[in-house]
Design a protein around this motif. Structure first.
Motif, short mmCIF file in Angstrom:
data_model
loop_
_atom_site.label_atom_id
_atom_site.label_comp_id
_atom_site.label_asym_id
_atom_site.label_seq_id
_atom_site.Cartn_x
_atom_site.Cartn_y
_atom_site.Cartn_z
N ASN A 169 8.49 39.15 70.24
CA ASN A 169 7.68 39.67 69.13
C ASN A 169 6.43 40.37 69.64
OD1 ASN A 169 9.50 38.63 67.25
ND2 ASN A 169 8.41 36.68 67.10
N ARG A 170 5.80 39.76 70.67
CA ARG A 170 4.59 40.39 71.24
C ARG A 170 4.95 41.69 71.94
NH1 ARG A 170 3.52 34.95 72.67
NH2 ARG A 170 4.11 35.36 74.84
N TYR A 171 6.09 41.69 72.64
CA TYR A 171 6.49 42.92 73.32
C TYR A 171 6.76 44.03 72.30
CZ TYR A 171 9.01 46.60 75.50
OH TYR A 171 9.36 47.86 75.88
N ASP A 172 7.48 43.72 71.24
CA ASP A 172 7.81 44.74 70.24
C ASP A 172 6.54 45.33 69.63
OD1 ASP A 172 10.51 44.40 70.68
OD2 ASP A 172 10.82 43.08 68.96
N ALA A 173 5.55 44.48 69.37
CA ALA A 173 4.28 44.97 68.83
C ALA A 173 3.57 45.85 69.85
CB ALA A 173 3.39 43.80 68.42
N PHE A 174 3.64 45.47 71.11
CA PHE A 174 3.06 46.25 72.19
C PHE A 174 3.73 47.63 72.29
CE2 PHE A 174 3.69 46.87 76.98
CZ PHE A 174 2.50 47.58 77.15
N GLU A 175 5.07 47.63 72.26
CA GLU A 175 5.79 48.90 72.40
C GLU A 175 5.46 49.87 71.27
OE1 GLU A 175 10.23 50.23 71.85
OE2 GLU A 175 10.09 49.01 73.69
N ARG A 176 5.20 49.33 70.07
CA ARG A 176 4.88 50.21 68.94
C ARG A 176 3.57 50.96 69.13
NH1 ARG A 176 7.41 45.93 65.92
NH2 ARG A 176 5.40 44.89 65.58
N GLN A 177 2.73 50.46 70.06
CA GLN A 177 1.46 51.15 70.34
C GLN A 177 1.60 52.23 71.41
OE1 GLN A 177 -2.01 48.38 70.69
NE2 GLN A 177 -0.43 46.79 70.52
N ILE A 178 2.78 52.31 72.02
CA ILE A 178 3.01 53.20 73.15
C ILE A 178 3.52 54.56 72.68
CG2 ILE A 178 4.45 53.51 75.21
CD1 ILE A 178 2.29 51.43 75.64
N GLN A 179 3.14 55.62 73.40
CA GLN A 179 3.61 56.95 73.04
C GLN A 179 5.10 57.12 73.32
OE1 GLN A 179 2.52 60.63 75.43
NE2 GLN A 179 1.43 61.09 73.52
N LEU A 180 5.57 56.67 74.50
CA LEU A 180 6.97 56.83 74.89
C LEU A 180 7.42 55.59 75.65
CD1 LEU A 180 9.57 58.53 75.35
CD2 LEU A 180 8.48 59.42 77.44
N ALA A 181 8.50 54.97 75.19
CA ALA A 181 9.07 53.80 75.87
C ALA A 181 10.48 54.12 76.33
CB ALA A 181 9.08 52.59 74.94
N ARG A 182 10.78 53.75 77.57
CA ARG A 182 12.10 53.97 78.15
C ARG A 182 12.52 52.67 78.85
NH1 ARG A 182 14.66 57.61 75.95
NH2 ARG A 182 15.92 58.06 77.79
N TYR A 183 13.85 52.53 79.05
CA TYR A 183 14.39 51.29 79.60
C TYR A 183 15.16 51.55 80.89
CZ TYR A 183 13.48 50.00 74.74
OH TYR A 183 12.90 49.81 73.51
N GLY A 184 15.19 50.51 81.74
CA GLY A 184 15.94 50.60 82.99
C GLY A 184 15.10 51.19 84.11
N ALA A 185 15.77 51.63 85.15
CA ALA A 185 15.19 52.31 86.32
C ALA A 185 14.65 51.38 87.40
CB ALA A 185 14.13 53.33 85.93
N ASP A 186 14.52 50.07 87.12
CA ASP A 186 14.20 49.11 88.18
C ASP A 186 13.02 49.58 89.03
OD1 ASP A 186 16.45 47.16 87.71
OD2 ASP A 186 17.60 48.99 88.00
N CYS A 187 13.17 49.56 90.36
CA CYS A 187 12.06 49.90 91.25
C CYS A 187 11.63 51.35 91.09
CB CYS A 187 12.44 49.64 92.70
SG CYS A 187 13.88 50.58 93.29
N TYR A 188 12.52 52.21 90.64
CA TYR A 188 12.19 53.63 90.51
C TYR A 188 11.09 53.83 89.46
CZ TYR A 188 13.35 58.48 91.51
OH TYR A 188 13.31 59.77 91.96
N ALA A 189 11.10 53.03 88.41
CA ALA A 189 10.05 53.13 87.39
C ALA A 189 8.69 52.78 87.99
CB ALA A 189 10.37 52.21 86.21
#
Length: 257
Positions: A169-189
């Motif tokens: 729940n805290r993460y979802d609220a955090f992500e809503r404040q972000i301009q762009l969210a992407r998933y994956g990429a491991d160490c590359y991110a």
């Protein structure tokens, strides 16, 4: 102590000799975790063997902690931490966002590290001279973006599914404040924070070999890497990396809810 870029290039080369021929080759995949899926391949095991042999020959008194072959001499002040393929799931899926991670700790602090992506021909590394890149476009010194506000930031996490219960729940609220969210990429991110392309990575449940190599690469480029509560990240845990101290503080406050 300083670690030369030549030594890091040699590590990258011996690892690539084991990983690249097996990438997109449809090799066998074993599962390390009953009841879940934690893949390991021959490339993981053989790359780590090659890296350990090189380190042991060059620094015989140093300790080594590796994901696939365990620890040796870790009471030493100097301990190398190895993830031969960070992002094995990407590796077995044919996606070139995995990397070889090798970092050095001195008295528990990460002081040098490298992330090599042999398919794209890239090397991100940090030593006493700072944080650097070698690859397409030519060599350059790495510098993080100067983003300070969440609503201007690009965020990566492996997957929100790793956040459990109230933490989700805290993460979802955090992500809503972000301009762009992407998933994956491991160490590359994480490497993209140092290169100025990504602003935040928030990943729970990391192991030391997932993050030690990346800490100096990000920090020497101007970023901040801690656990979610602000502690040192060398032992893994819930890890938050950000491009600037101001952005890191804002992200940490948001993740606390």
């Amino acid at each position: 102590m300083d670690i030369s870029v030549d030594f890091m290039r040699r590590i990258a080369q011996v690892a690539a000799a084991e990983t690249l021929p097996r990438f997109r080759a449809q090799g066998a995949v074993a599962n390390k975790e009953q009841g879940s899926f934690d893949p390991v391949t021959e490339a993981d095991r053989e790359a780590e063997r090659a890296i350990r042999a090189l380190i042991s020959a060059e620094y015989p008194d140093h300790g080594i902690l590796g994901e696939e072959h365990g620890s040796e001499n870790i009471s030493s002040r100097h301990v190398w931490v190895i993830d031969p393929i960070d992002g094995t799931r990407a590796f077995i899926s044919g996606l070139p966002v995995w990397g070889t991670l090798v970092g050095l700790t001195v008295d528990g602090d990460a002081v040098a590290g490298m992330m090599a992506q042999p398919f794209t021909g890239e090397l991100f590394y940090a030593n006493a001279s700072g944080s650097h890149y070698e690859g397409p476009g030519g060599p350059r010194k790495l510098t993080t973006r100067k983003t300070t506000k969440l609503d201007q930031a690009t965020l990566f996490t492996t997957t929100p599914a790793l956040f459990k219960g109230e933490a989700r729940n805290r993460y979802d609220a955090f992500e809503r404040q972000i301009q762009l969210a992407r998933y994956g990429a491991d160490c590359y991110a994480f490497a993209m924070i140092a290169s100025g392309s990504v602003d935040i990575v928030a990943d729970p449940g990391l192991k030391p070999y997932d993050i030690v190599a990346l800490i100096p690469i990000i920090e020497k480029a101007g970023g901040v890497v801690t656990t979610f509560d602000g502690g040192p990240a060398e032992k893994g845990g819930d890890v938050l990396a950000a491009a600037t101290p101001e952005l890191h503080a804002a992200a940490m406050a948001a993740l606390r809810g």
